[in-house]
Scaffold this motif. Sequence first.
Motif, PDB file in Angstrom:
ATOM      1  N   LEU A 153      28.346  33.683  16.981  1.00  0.00           N
ATOM      2  CA  LEU A 153      28.503  32.431  16.240  1.00  0.00           C
ATOM      3  C   LEU A 153      28.536  32.676  14.731  1.00  0.00           C
ATOM      4  CD1 LEU A 153      26.122  30.110  18.297  1.00  0.00           C
ATOM      5  CD2 LEU A 153      28.622  29.987  18.200  1.00  0.00           C
ATOM      6  N   LYS A 154      27.730  33.603  14.262  1.00  0.00           N
ATOM      7  CA  LYS A 154      27.743  33.927  12.829  1.00  0.00           C
ATOM      8  C   LYS A 154      29.098  34.488  12.406  1.00  0.00           C
ATOM      9  CE  LYS A 154      22.774  34.931  12.583  1.00  0.00           C
ATOM     10  NZ  LYS A 154      21.768  36.012  12.451  1.00  0.00           N
ATOM     11  N   ARG A 155      29.664  35.365  13.243  1.00  0.00           N
ATOM     12  CA  ARG A 155      30.985  35.919  12.922  1.00  0.00           C
ATOM     13  C   ARG A 155      32.038  34.814  12.922  1.00  0.00           C
ATOM     14  NH1 ARG A 155      29.036  40.237  16.184  1.00  0.00           N
ATOM     15  NH2 ARG A 155      30.043  39.374  18.033  1.00  0.00           N
ATOM     16  N   LEU A 156      31.968  33.942  13.895  1.00  0.00           N
ATOM     17  CA  LEU A 156      32.926  32.830  13.965  1.00  0.00           C
ATOM     18  C   LEU A 156      32.801  31.932  12.738  1.00  0.00           C
ATOM     19  CD1 LEU A 156      35.071  31.358  15.716  1.00  0.00           C
ATOM     20  CD2 LEU A 156      33.184  29.987  16.642  1.00  0.00           C
ATOM     21  N   SER A 157      31.579  31.695  12.305  1.00  0.00           N
ATOM     22  CA  SER A 157      31.360  30.864  11.127  1.00  0.00           C
ATOM     23  C   SER A 157      32.008  31.486   9.893  1.00  0.00           C
ATOM     24  CB  SER A 157      29.858  30.672  10.900  1.00  0.00           C
ATOM     25  OG  SER A 157      29.614  29.903   9.743  1.00  0.00           O
ATOM     26  N   ARG A 158      31.865  32.801   9.748  1.00  0.00           N
ATOM     27  CA  ARG A 158      32.486  33.483   8.602  1.00  0.00           C
ATOM     28  C   ARG A 158      34.007  33.397   8.667  1.00  0.00           C
ATOM     29  NH1 ARG A 158      28.134  37.212   9.627  1.00  0.00           N
ATOM     30  NH2 ARG A 158      29.496  38.537  10.881  1.00  0.00           N
ATOM     31  N   GLU A 159      34.558  33.448   9.881  1.00  0.00           N
ATOM     32  CA  GLU A 159      36.011  33.404  10.058  1.00  0.00           C
ATOM     33  C   GLU A 159      36.592  32.012   9.811  1.00  0.00           C
ATOM     34  OE1 GLU A 159      36.701  34.679  14.023  1.00  0.00           O
ATOM     35  OE2 GLU A 159      35.847  36.684  13.731  1.00  0.00           O
ATOM     36  N   THR A 160      35.869  30.994  10.236  1.00  0.00           N
ATOM     37  CA  THR A 160      36.435  29.638  10.275  1.00  0.00           C
ATOM     38  C   THR A 160      35.854  28.674   9.251  1.00  0.00           C
ATOM     39  OG1 THR A 160      34.814  28.843  11.891  1.00  0.00           O
ATOM     40  CG2 THR A 160      36.807  29.912  12.761  1.00  0.00           C
TER      41      THR A 160
END
Length: 320
Positions: A153-160
């Motif tokens: 989720l943290k990676r997705l947050s950084r991406e989106t």
Amino acid sequence: MSAPRVLVTGANGFVGEAVVFSLLLNKRFSPIAAARGSTRLNGLCPVVSFDLIDSASLPSLADVDVVIHAAARVHVMKETAADALAEFRKINVEGTLRLARHAADSGVTRFIFISSIKVNGESTAEGQPFKADDAPAPSDAYGVSKYEAEESLKRLSRETGMEVVIIRPPLVYGPGVKANFLNMMRWLDRGVPLPLGSISNQRSFVAIGNLVDLIITCISHSAAAGQTFLVSDGEDLSTTGLLRRLARALGKKPWLLKFPQGLLVAVASMLGRRAFAQRICGSLQVDIHKTRELLSWKPPVNLDDAMLKTASHYFKEQSK
């Protein structure tokens, strides 16, 4: 201005259902319940079908502002899966990420993930409670799956750019609680003698009302974005102390036998219950200083009132 629309997954579960009921009472938000199977929420708010393992069941998130993700494959005492971690990953990691990507693509601004203190670990040393920003140290399949979901989720947050908030509760109790907490109430209600009268550990718990209040605070608090929070009642108890307070709430006199902790663990080990004994005897404390300071939050429900509500519901169910 219309009320923010909040979709809650796991809405037929202990935590998810309580969140939806509180949102309905709050009236500042417009809740949507996402549940697998039947739910008591039908007729009270919009209800959509949702199964984490079924990629075809993703709910429509059009005009949804916030997702509160409480659905999960939960920790089980007697695991039957040949590969427990694989089973937990299918739901808690892959299912969560699938939903979160769908949320980000749909324009959801904030995703609140109900994780677990098991991401921090299984136990704490005396005077060293877990903190929100400690290095994770999960040791069982459930805890590992929750940690992997958090990282995804943290990676997705950084991406989106979608904001992610993570909440790690310890044992949650309240009206309708199941598993070991319910078993303790049954033992105390029936006057079962328990060899738990001299346990000097310290454990943190969280009443469902306190957990729900924090979740709702995190819906719109600007300081919550991108953060991980621990939560508790703010008062820690030994197992012996917990049983005494719970017995008082039930109006019962506890029959607690003084039994050396070491001997208790040894006997439990011989009976194949070592892990259970270690949970009963070990400490698990959480430090909620960050939660209090960053969000100006404090637990609104005190422990004794929460136990009285839990006991009252227990007796109501027993009388049916």
